[in-house]
Design a protein around this motif. Structure first.
Motif, PDB file in Angstrom:
ATOM      1  N   VAL A 152      14.682   8.477  33.583  1.00  0.00           N
ATOM      2  CA  VAL A 152      14.688   9.879  33.989  1.00  0.00           C
ATOM      3  C   VAL A 152      14.573   9.882  35.505  1.00  0.00           C
ATOM      4  CG1 VAL A 152      13.453  12.083  33.963  1.00  0.00           C
ATOM      5  CG2 VAL A 152      13.675  10.769  31.869  1.00  0.00           C
ATOM      6  N   LEU A 153      15.412  10.669  36.168  1.00  0.00           N
ATOM      7  CA  LEU A 153      15.437  10.744  37.621  1.00  0.00           C
ATOM      8  C   LEU A 153      15.110  12.163  38.059  1.00  0.00           C
ATOM      9  CD1 LEU A 153      16.246   9.374  40.387  1.00  0.00           C
ATOM     10  CD2 LEU A 153      18.510  10.361  39.997  1.00  0.00           C
ATOM     11  N   LEU A 154      14.191  12.276  39.011  1.00  0.00           N
ATOM     12  CA  LEU A 154      13.866  13.558  39.639  1.00  0.00           C
ATOM     13  C   LEU A 154      14.033  13.381  41.142  1.00  0.00           C
ATOM     14  CD1 LEU A 154      12.703  16.434  39.899  1.00  0.00           C
ATOM     15  CD2 LEU A 154      10.422  15.441  39.688  1.00  0.00           C
ATOM     16  N   SER A 157       7.866  15.558  32.422  1.00  0.00           N
ATOM     17  CA  SER A 157       6.622  16.240  32.799  1.00  0.00           C
ATOM     18  C   SER A 157       5.800  15.389  33.763  1.00  0.00           C
ATOM     19  CB  SER A 157       5.797  16.560  31.550  1.00  0.00           C
ATOM     20  OG  SER A 157       6.486  17.432  30.682  1.00  0.00           O
ATOM     21  N   GLN A 158       5.730  14.091  33.506  1.00  0.00           N
ATOM     22  CA  GLN A 158       4.980  13.186  34.381  1.00  0.00           C
ATOM     23  C   GLN A 158       5.599  13.129  35.782  1.00  0.00           C
ATOM     24  OE1 GLN A 158       5.159   9.610  32.037  1.00  0.00           O
ATOM     25  NE2 GLN A 158       3.503  10.244  30.677  1.00  0.00           N
ATOM     26  N   LEU A 159       6.928  13.118  35.854  1.00  0.00           N
ATOM     27  CA  LEU A 159       7.585  13.060  37.164  1.00  0.00           C
ATOM     28  C   LEU A 159       7.355  14.355  37.950  1.00  0.00           C
ATOM     29  CD1 LEU A 159      10.962  11.223  36.430  1.00  0.00           C
ATOM     30  CD2 LEU A 159       8.779  10.274  37.191  1.00  0.00           C
ATOM     31  N   GLY A 202       7.531  22.061  60.546  1.00  0.00           N
ATOM     32  CA  GLY A 202       7.761  20.636  60.343  1.00  0.00           C
ATOM     33  C   GLY A 202       9.129  20.373  59.738  1.00  0.00           C
ATOM     34  N   SER A 203       9.389  19.133  59.450  1.00  0.00           N
ATOM     35  CA  SER A 203      10.696  18.750  58.908  1.00  0.00           C
ATOM     36  C   SER A 203      10.705  18.932  57.395  1.00  0.00           C
ATOM     37  CB  SER A 203      10.993  17.294  59.266  1.00  0.00           C
ATOM     38  OG  SER A 203       9.989  16.455  58.742  1.00  0.00           O
ATOM     39  N   SER A 204      11.905  18.959  56.839  1.00  0.00           N
ATOM     40  CA  SER A 204      11.997  19.057  55.384  1.00  0.00           C
ATOM     41  C   SER A 204      11.663  17.696  54.775  1.00  0.00           C
ATOM     42  CB  SER A 204      13.387  19.521  54.962  1.00  0.00           C
ATOM     43  OG  SER A 204      14.346  18.574  55.359  1.00  0.00           O
ATOM     44  N   HIS A 205      11.186  17.743  53.563  1.00  0.00           N
ATOM     45  CA  HIS A 205      10.795  16.524  52.845  1.00  0.00           C
ATOM     46  C   HIS A 205      11.759  16.294  51.692  1.00  0.00           C
ATOM     47  CE1 HIS A 205       6.855  16.556  54.885  1.00  0.00           C
ATOM     48  NE2 HIS A 205       6.978  17.859  54.801  1.00  0.00           N
ATOM     49  N   ARG A 206      11.938  15.034  51.364  1.00  0.00           N
ATOM     50  CA  ARG A 206      12.806  14.671  50.240  1.00  0.00           C
ATOM     51  C   ARG A 206      12.143  13.515  49.511  1.00  0.00           C
ATOM     52  NH1 ARG A 206      18.992  14.900  50.426  1.00  0.00           N
ATOM     53  NH2 ARG A 206      19.616  13.971  48.447  1.00  0.00           N
ATOM     54  N   ALA A 207      12.185  13.556  48.191  1.00  0.00           N
ATOM     55  CA  ALA A 207      11.554  12.490  47.414  1.00  0.00           C
ATOM     56  C   ALA A 207      12.360  12.233  46.149  1.00  0.00           C
ATOM     57  CB  ALA A 207      10.128  12.867  47.054  1.00  0.00           C
ATOM     58  N   ILE A 208      12.284  10.994  45.687  1.00  0.00           N
ATOM     59  CA  ILE A 208      12.935  10.590  44.442  1.00  0.00           C
ATOM     60  C   ILE A 208      11.886   9.900  43.572  1.00  0.00           C
ATOM     61  CG2 ILE A 208      14.703   9.123  43.389  1.00  0.00           C
ATOM     62  CD1 ILE A 208      16.328   9.391  45.953  1.00  0.00           C
ATOM     63  N   PHE A 209      11.818  10.323  42.317  1.00  0.00           N
ATOM     64  CA  PHE A 209      10.911   9.720  41.345  1.00  0.00           C
ATOM     65  C   PHE A 209      11.735   9.331  40.131  1.00  0.00           C
ATOM     66  CE2 PHE A 209       8.766  13.028  43.720  1.00  0.00           C
ATOM     67  CZ  PHE A 209       7.675  12.354  44.234  1.00  0.00           C
ATOM     68  N   GLU A 210      11.419   8.196  39.545  1.00  0.00           N
ATOM     69  CA  GLU A 210      12.123   7.788  38.341  1.00  0.00           C
ATOM     70  C   GLU A 210      11.221   6.982  37.440  1.00  0.00           C
ATOM     71  OE1 GLU A 210      15.100   4.424  38.684  1.00  0.00           O
ATOM     72  OE2 GLU A 210      15.043   5.127  40.761  1.00  0.00           O
ATOM     73  N   SER A 211      11.565   6.979  36.168  1.00  0.00           N
ATOM     74  CA  SER A 211      10.780   6.242  35.187  1.00  0.00           C
ATOM     75  C   SER A 211      11.689   5.849  34.032  1.00  0.00           C
ATOM     76  CB  SER A 211       9.624   7.113  34.678  1.00  0.00           C
ATOM     77  OG  SER A 211       8.797   6.378  33.801  1.00  0.00           O
ATOM     78  N   PRO A 212      11.458   4.654  33.431  1.00  0.00           N
ATOM     79  CA  PRO A 212      12.295   4.243  32.303  1.00  0.00           C
ATOM     80  C   PRO A 212      12.074   5.145  31.089  1.00  0.00           C
ATOM     81  CG  PRO A 212      10.529   2.648  32.676  1.00  0.00           C
ATOM     82  CD  PRO A 212      10.468   3.644  33.784  1.00  0.00           C
ATOM     83  N   VAL A 213      13.132   5.285  30.298  1.00  0.00           N
ATOM     84  CA  VAL A 213      13.052   6.135  29.115  1.00  0.00           C
ATOM     85  C   VAL A 213      14.151   5.733  28.148  1.00  0.00           C
ATOM     86  CG1 VAL A 213      14.620   7.969  29.874  1.00  0.00           C
ATOM     87  CG2 VAL A 213      12.688   8.553  28.431  1.00  0.00           C
ATOM     88  N   ASP A 214      13.931   5.986  26.868  1.00  0.00           N
ATOM     89  CA  ASP A 214      14.962   5.819  25.850  1.00  0.00           C
ATOM     90  C   ASP A 214      15.760   7.120  25.818  1.00  0.00           C
ATOM     91  OD1 ASP A 214      16.519   5.649  23.586  1.00  0.00           O
ATOM     92  OD2 ASP A 214      14.890   5.006  22.266  1.00  0.00           O
ATOM     93  N   ALA A 220       4.512  17.230  42.430  1.00  0.00           N
ATOM     94  CA  ALA A 220       3.482  18.177  42.879  1.00  0.00           C
ATOM     95  C   ALA A 220       2.471  17.487  43.785  1.00  0.00           C
ATOM     96  CB  ALA A 220       2.787  18.798  41.672  1.00  0.00           C
ATOM     97  N   VAL A 221       2.048  16.292  43.417  1.00  0.00           N
ATOM     98  CA  VAL A 221       1.082  15.543  44.236  1.00  0.00           C
ATOM     99  C   VAL A 221       1.708  15.196  45.588  1.00  0.00           C
ATOM    100  CG1 VAL A 221      -0.156  13.343  44.420  1.00  0.00           C
ATOM    101  CG2 VAL A 221      -0.261  14.672  42.301  1.00  0.00           C
ATOM    102  N   ASP A 222       2.981  14.824  45.585  1.00  0.00           N
ATOM    103  CA  ASP A 222       3.666  14.480  46.832  1.00  0.00           C
ATOM    104  C   ASP A 222       3.745  15.694  47.763  1.00  0.00           C
ATOM    105  OD1 ASP A 222       5.006  12.250  48.192  1.00  0.00           O
ATOM    106  OD2 ASP A 222       6.780  13.506  48.091  1.00  0.00           O
TER     107      ASP A 222
END
Length: 194
Positions: free
Chosen positions: A132-134, A173-175, A149-161, A180-182
């Protein structure tokens, strides 16, 4: 007589075929535990949004990307518009991380004095062969509409079936929680933690 028998048999076959249709399963994003990082100033009015998402995600079916092709689930669907669910989860998670109530942009009673965090979800889907990619970008804007300030960009991913829709929803949901924490970690640059 044979025509009546044939019609009766056809009706029975159709009825049996309909009864074997799998039931529709509805899913919603869930909050995951987030530890408070700090407290924002008590008098700060901060909203999240607008939250923009790719149009192909704004549908009831859960989407799996396979290269340049999108697969829509047949019987596994979102129980609410995905954009609304994402906004709800992120405001709840941001509130938990900052120790302050952060509300969706344009919430009832909102005013022009609110600071806001416009957010663009660039990608948020399961992808074959198994993740799953966010990907998102955001900026903090002052009440007078100036970017701070500058804009922020982030990528989060996790394995999934990618055929297990329950797992896709749980990982998604976890991503969102990680996003949110970032976002929360960047706020003390403008609003010193208390």
């Amino acid at each position: 007589m044979n025509i009546k028998l044939a019609c009766g048999a056809a009706a029975l076959i159709i009825a049996c075929g309909c009864s074997s249709t799998p039931p529709t399963r509805l899913y919603v994003l869930e909050t995951t535990p987030v530890s408070p990082l700090y407290s924002l100033p008590a008098d700060l009015r901060l909203t999240l949004g607008p939250v923009m998402m790719p149009e192909y995600l704004e549908r009831q079916q859960i989407v799996v990307r396979d290269g340049g092709r999108l697969r829509m689930s047949g019987y596994d669907r979102w129980g609410e518009p995905l954009g609304r669910g994402v906004t709800s989860i992120l405001t709840e998670q941001l509130s938990a991380a900052t120790g302050s109530e952060i509300l969706p942009f344009m919430w009832p009673g909102g005013t022009a004095e609110d600071w806001r965090i416009p957010l663009e979800i660039i990608r948020f889907e399961a992808q074959a062969p198994g993740r799953v990619l966010l990907e998102a970008r955001w900026v903090l804007m002052s009440p007078d509409g100036e970017e701070t300030g500058s804009s922020h960009r982030a990528i989060f991913e996790s394995p999934v079936d990618t055929v297990d829709h329950e797992q896709i929803v749980r990982v998604s949901s976890q991503l969102l929680s990680e996003l949110a924490v970032d976002i929360a970690r960047g706020l003390p640059e403008t609003f010193p933690a208390q």
